[in-house]
Design an enzyme around this catalytic site. Structure first.
Site, PDB file in Angstrom:
ATOM      1  N   ASP A  42      34.118  34.926  34.151  1.00 32.89           N
ATOM      2  CA  ASP A  42      35.396  34.729  34.114  1.00 32.89           C
ATOM      3  C   ASP A  42      35.961  34.602  32.698  1.00 32.89           C
ATOM      4  O   ASP A  42      37.177  34.859  32.252  1.00 32.89           O
ATOM      5  CB  ASP A  42      36.070  33.443  34.697  1.00 32.89           C
ATOM      6  CG  ASP A  42      36.643  33.750  36.252  1.00 32.89           C
ATOM      7  OD1 ASP A  42      37.040  34.968  36.521  1.00 32.89           O
ATOM      8  OD2 ASP A  42      36.729  32.989  36.930  1.00 32.89           O
ATOM      9  N   LYS A  76      37.179  39.390  46.311  1.00 40.09           N
ATOM     10  CA  LYS A  76      36.177  39.599  45.167  1.00 40.09           C
ATOM     11  C   LYS A  76      34.612  39.888  46.054  1.00 40.09           C
ATOM     12  O   LYS A  76      33.994  40.704  45.431  1.00 40.09           O
ATOM     13  CB  LYS A  76      35.764  38.272  44.437  1.00 40.09           C
ATOM     14  CG  LYS A  76      37.145  38.209  43.409  1.00 40.09           C
ATOM     15  CD  LYS A  76      37.030  36.780  42.968  1.00 40.09           C
ATOM     16  CE  LYS A  76      38.562  36.562  41.987  1.00 40.09           C
ATOM     17  NZ  LYS A  76      38.662  35.181  41.647  1.00 40.09           N
ATOM     18  N   GLN A  84      36.920  29.229  41.611  1.00 38.52           N
ATOM     19  CA  GLN A  84      38.247  29.680  41.842  1.00 38.52           C
ATOM     20  C   GLN A  84      39.327  28.829  41.895  1.00 38.52           C
ATOM     21  O   GLN A  84      39.005  27.578  42.293  1.00 38.52           O
ATOM     22  CB  GLN A  84      38.223  30.141  43.430  1.00 38.52           C
ATOM     23  CG  GLN A  84      39.638  30.537  43.934  1.00 38.52           C
ATOM     24  CD  GLN A  84      40.108  31.892  43.225  1.00 38.52           C
ATOM     25  OE1 GLN A  84      39.032  32.798  43.136  1.00 38.52           O
ATOM     26  NE2 GLN A  84      41.401  32.082  42.911  1.00 38.52           N
TER      27      GLN A  84
END
Ligand code: NAP
Length: 290
Positions: A119, A52, A96
């Site tokens: 997200d 990322k 994460q």
């Protein structure tokens, strides 16, 4: 049979994003900024966050990783999330997952400002997706939708079978396909580990989206001629390679592909699309165009 090339498609979307980042900068604005919280030193999580960070760099998005030891407390994480929420120079925040067992994932996710939840995991965004309102859509199902769109695959009136009902893939995927309009208007069946007759259900599908995490689960005798097959699954299996593993999808690609009209490979299918859609969500915050 045509391969749905996620790698090439993602590269062209990256170029579009890079151009839009340059436009923002040319207009006197700062580049978009994505923050990631990474806890512990799980190999896969390190790899994903590393990817990322590299993706951000390639398109001109600023990236900051907040690293914590696996012993971090919930309180410390919540404090960091609160600080990032209040920081006007950060547009998007991702956590994460998975987090260590002593941390409640949901508690941390719910602390994120929904307007920075790129997200799309916060209940506010989940609810908006359900209602078909503008929202941050989780990058993986969004990536699948974008792939269908870019290959001009018709979904209207089609029977779509989604294998898996997770909060990050299966459920939002099913929801998006139910929406009215382009890349929607499907009749959707969702299967999970208690579905008794998956083979029969799959045989009726025009489109199958496999998101189980079971290597090569979908076999050729479960797929009708001409179906579109999207493989979301990624499992690392030990292999005699430099890295010591290989990536395997949920579809028995070799035998299923000849029956399909379109199919995604693993790797090079949904994975790169997921990564690029996260960048797009971050750009949207900076552009204020959600
Ligand atoms: P997950 O949370 O483990 O969910 C798996 C789902 O599959 C569950 O709903 C489970 O049913 C169902 N399932 C598992 N085994 C099954 C079986 N034998 N028969 C029927 N249903 C079964 O996984 P996830 O996070 O959705 O991820 C799924 C896969 O996609 C994984 O391989 C993951 O690595 C991959 N993934 C890829 C990307 C990408 O960018 N390409 C992104 C995210 C995830 P129950 O609900 O009944 O347990």
């Amino acid at each position: 049979m045509e391969i749905l090339d996620g790698k090439t498609t993602a590269e062209s979307i990256k170029q579009e994003i890079a151009a839009q980042v340059q436009s923002l900068i040319a207009a006197g604005r700062r580049p978009p900024h994505l923050a990631a919280i990474l806890v512990g030193n799980d190999g896969a999580s390190e790899t994903y966050v590393g990817h990322k960070e590299r993706d951000c760099h390639q398109v001109g998005i600023t990236s900051t990783i907040f690293r914590f030891d696996a012993s971090v407390t919930e309180q410390e994480l919540l404090q960091t999330v609160t600080q990032i929420n209040a920081n006007p120079s950060i547009d998007g925040l991702i956590i994460q997952l998975p987090l260590p067992k002593h941390i409640d994932d949901q508690l941390i996710i719910e602390a994120i400002n929904p307007a920075k939840d790129v997200d799309g995991f916060h209940p506010v965004n989940v609810g908006k997706i359900m209602l078909g309102l503008p929202a941050f859509i989780p990058a993986t199902p969004d990536g699948v939708i974008e792939l269908l769109k870019r290959y001009n695959i018709q979904t209207k009136g089609k029977h779509c079978v989604v294998l898996g009902r997770s909060n990050i893939v299966g459920r939002p995927m099913a929801n998006l396909l139910l929406h009215k309009g382009p890349q929607g208007d499907c009749t959707v069946t969702v299967c999970h580990s208690y579905t008794p007759n998956i083979k029969e259900i799959c045989l009726e599908a025009d489109i199958i989206i496999a998101a189980l995490g079971v290597p090569r689960f979908l076999k050729a005798d479960m797929v009708k001629e001409g179906a579109v097959v999207i493989d979301v699954g990624i499992t690392r299996l030990p292999a005699d390679t430099k890295s010591g593993f290989c990536l395997v999808g949920d579809v028995d690609f070799e035998h299923v592909a000849p029956k399909c009209s379109y199919i995604t490979p693993v790797p090079g299918g949904v994975g790169p699309m997921t990564r690029v859609l996260l960048l797009k969500n971050t750009l949207r915050v900076a552009q204020n165009t959600l």
